[in-house]
Design an enzyme around this catalytic site. Structure first.
Site, short mmCIF file in Angstrom:
data_model
loop_
_atom_site.label_atom_id
_atom_site.label_comp_id
_atom_site.label_asym_id
_atom_site.label_seq_id
_atom_site.Cartn_x
_atom_site.Cartn_y
_atom_site.Cartn_z
N LYS A 110 -34.62 -67.12 -18.25
CA LYS A 110 -33.96 -65.98 -18.91
C LYS A 110 -33.11 -66.42 -20.09
CE LYS A 110 -34.64 -62.70 -15.31
NZ LYS A 110 -35.34 -63.61 -14.36
C1 LIG Z 1 -36.53 -63.31 -13.75
C2 LIG Z 1 -37.32 -64.42 -13.14
C3 LIG Z 1 -38.70 -64.29 -12.86
C4 LIG Z 1 -39.46 -63.00 -13.08
O1 LIG Z 1 -39.62 -62.68 -14.44
P1 LIG Z 1 -40.01 -61.18 -14.90
O2 LIG Z 1 -39.88 -61.20 -16.37
O3 LIG Z 1 -39.02 -60.28 -14.22
O4 LIG Z 1 -41.40 -60.92 -14.43
C5 LIG Z 1 -39.38 -65.39 -12.34
N1 LIG Z 1 -38.73 -66.55 -12.08
C6 LIG Z 1 -37.40 -66.71 -12.33
C7 LIG Z 1 -36.76 -68.01 -11.99
C8 LIG Z 1 -36.66 -65.67 -12.88
O5 LIG Z 1 -35.34 -65.83 -13.12
#
Ligand SMILES: *Cc1c(COP(=O)(O)O)cnc(C)c1O
Length: 472
Positions: A110
């Site tokens: 993120k």
């Molecule tokens: C947020 C997240 C995901 C999922 O991503 P999306 O964009 O919601 O599909 C997968 N792995 C981790 C470690 C995350 O923080």
């Protein structure tokens, strides 16, 4: 480039106007009027660029209302805090390469989008001479990525609700150790859904929302989606560095994406539509496999919070995929009436049904899917460790597990590494019996004093706190 709503009820708007709002006014999501495209020669001309230079090129196609030199400066600043390189790639054998998306300050993917969002939010607010108070609820990665991207900003404050006693010590430390005056951690007596409901109640009160300049940085935010498109270009360029120049044009790779809200993989879908030669996008789900069910059957049936399991890949514990609507918009030939129809069906009967179109998901759009369970994660972490000596995090393990059944001869399979294993040390110990080493920086963070306000699950208390502490 202008942006429209998936539900057809928004005047076309430039990029910077879509950033401060979550949903479009008609309840839909902002999408580009037309996806920009990149031809093979242009793609090739980007080969020598650094990550932030590439980000500038890709984002300039979306943010056409922002001067290029400003965009370049923001991209430079956004990707400066990645000590081991922004997006390193490494092979783990079996035709699989990991794309490292967790080199940023909170050790999860993120950061890739949030670091850019932090830059552009401050920039747009400066231009408008305005301020923004981000109100959000988190059970982990999103909250800490937002706080680390927005700490110390002049025009943004963050009010982040988290469920008291429900986050791991690591997650708590990552958020609560921030001492910046513009970061407000609020631990609510309740579970994640209680936090979410408080956010919804306040954001739904339009008068309060306007008076307190409330906003959100959740996964439907368009700047996040576009910033994530960049690493699909980057990964293709790095893989094809090793391909003879005359075979690079159209050289196909596949990506596997550990998924929850459908944000990350949607960015891959955009990259494919823009011209990155992508053969398949493989969606990997955990036990909360509402999206795998959709891609296998065409029926989308979100589950209730009570039916959402708490798993060992917690950032994928999502049963309502907020970004799926952007895929549906393309699936129905960008016919907003049919999007509205699908969401009407959902409201009336609890599901919508595209089973007649399901064969096109793979053949026309290139999206296939699979599910991984706790036992699969442990086994995958173990097998990768045995063969390579590397330890991967549980979300990445979901990706590797599902990817393995879609590996094809001569098509590199790129699995997005969405977090570092240190964030999930308990599961790693369970899988391989290894207690992970923490770097001196992480040890310092875990031991640092914490700043958090405890609050009952009470809307009036939260309103009062925001009125007193918000930027105005
Ligand atoms: C947020 C997240 C995901 C999922 O991503 P999306 O964009 O919601 O599909 C997968 N792995 C981790 C470690 C995350 O923080």
């Amino acid at each position: 480039m202008q942006y429209i709503s998936t539900r057809g009820g928004m005047q076309p708007q430039p990029f910077s106007e879509t950033l401060l709002e979550g949903l479009a006014p008609d309840g839909g999501l902002a999408v580009p009027e037309q996806l920009p495209t990149v031809d093979a020669a242009t793609l090739e001309s980007w080969r020598g660029l650094s990550y932030s230079q590439l980000a500038t090129e890709v984002l300039a196609l979306f943010a056409t209302d922002i001067p290029r030199e400003d965009l370049a400066r923001m991209c430079e600043a956004a990707y400066a805090d990645f000590p081991d390189g922004v997006v390193p790639l490494r092979s783990i054998g079996g035709g699989i390469t990991l794309v490292g998306l967790s080199e940023g300050p909170t050790l999860a993917f993120k950061d890739m989008a949030m670091q850019f969002l932090g830059q552009i939010l401050e920039y747009v607010l400066e231009k408008k001479d305005s301020v923004l108070n981000i109100l959000g609820a988190t059970s982990g990665d999103t909250g800490s990525a937002a706080e680390h991207a927005l700490r110390g900003k002049d025009r943004v404050s963050v009010f982040m609700l988290s469920p008291q006693g429900r986050m791991s010590p690591f997650q708590r430390a990552q958020m609560y150790s921030l001492q910046d005056a513009n970061i407000h951690n609020i631990a609510v007596e309740g579970v994640f859904d209680d936090c979410q409901n408080l956010v919804k109640a306040l954001a739904g009160d339009l008068e309060f929302k306007r008076a307190q300049h409330l906003g959100a940085v959740n996964s439907i935010n368009l700047a996040r989606i576009t910033a994530q498109v960049v690493y699909y270009f980057w990964a293709w360029l790095r893989v094809t560095d090793a391909v003879e120049p005359e075979f690079r044009d159209g050289f196909e790779v596949s990506f596997t994406v550990p998924s929850g809200n459908f944000g990350n993989i949607l960015s891959g879908f955009f990259a494919k539509g823009m011209g990155v030669p992508v053969r398949r996008l493989v969606l990997a789900a955990n036990e909360n496999n509402v999206l795998d069910e959709f891609f296998r059957t065409g029926v989308y049936r979100p589950r209730s919070a009570a039916d959402t399991l708490a798993t060992s890949s917690p950032s994928m514990d999502i049963s309502k995929a907020s970004n799926l609507e952007r895929f549906i918009f393309d699936l129905v030939g960008r016919d907003a009436t049919r999007v509205v129809g699908a969401w009407d069906d959902l409201a009336a009967q609890g599901f919508f049904d595209f089973s007649a179109d399901q064969p096109r998901f793979g053949s026309e759009f290139g999206i296939v899917s699979g599910t991984s369970t706790h036992a699969d994660r442990l086994e995958t972490i173990r097998s990768v460790h045995e063969t390579t000596g590397e330890i991967i995090d549980p979300h990445t393990a979901d990706g590797v597990k599902v990817a393995r059944s879609f590996v094809e001869q001569d098509v590199p399979m790129l699995v997005l590494e969405t977090a570092k294993p240190q964030k999930f040390a308990e599961t790693i110990a369970e899988a391989v019996g290894v207690d992970l080493e923490f770097s001196p920086e992480l040890r310092e963070m875990l031991a640092a004093p914490q700043k958090v306000v405890e609050m009952p699950d009470d809307e009036a208390a939260l309103r009062g706190y925001i009125e007193t502490h918000a930027r105005h």
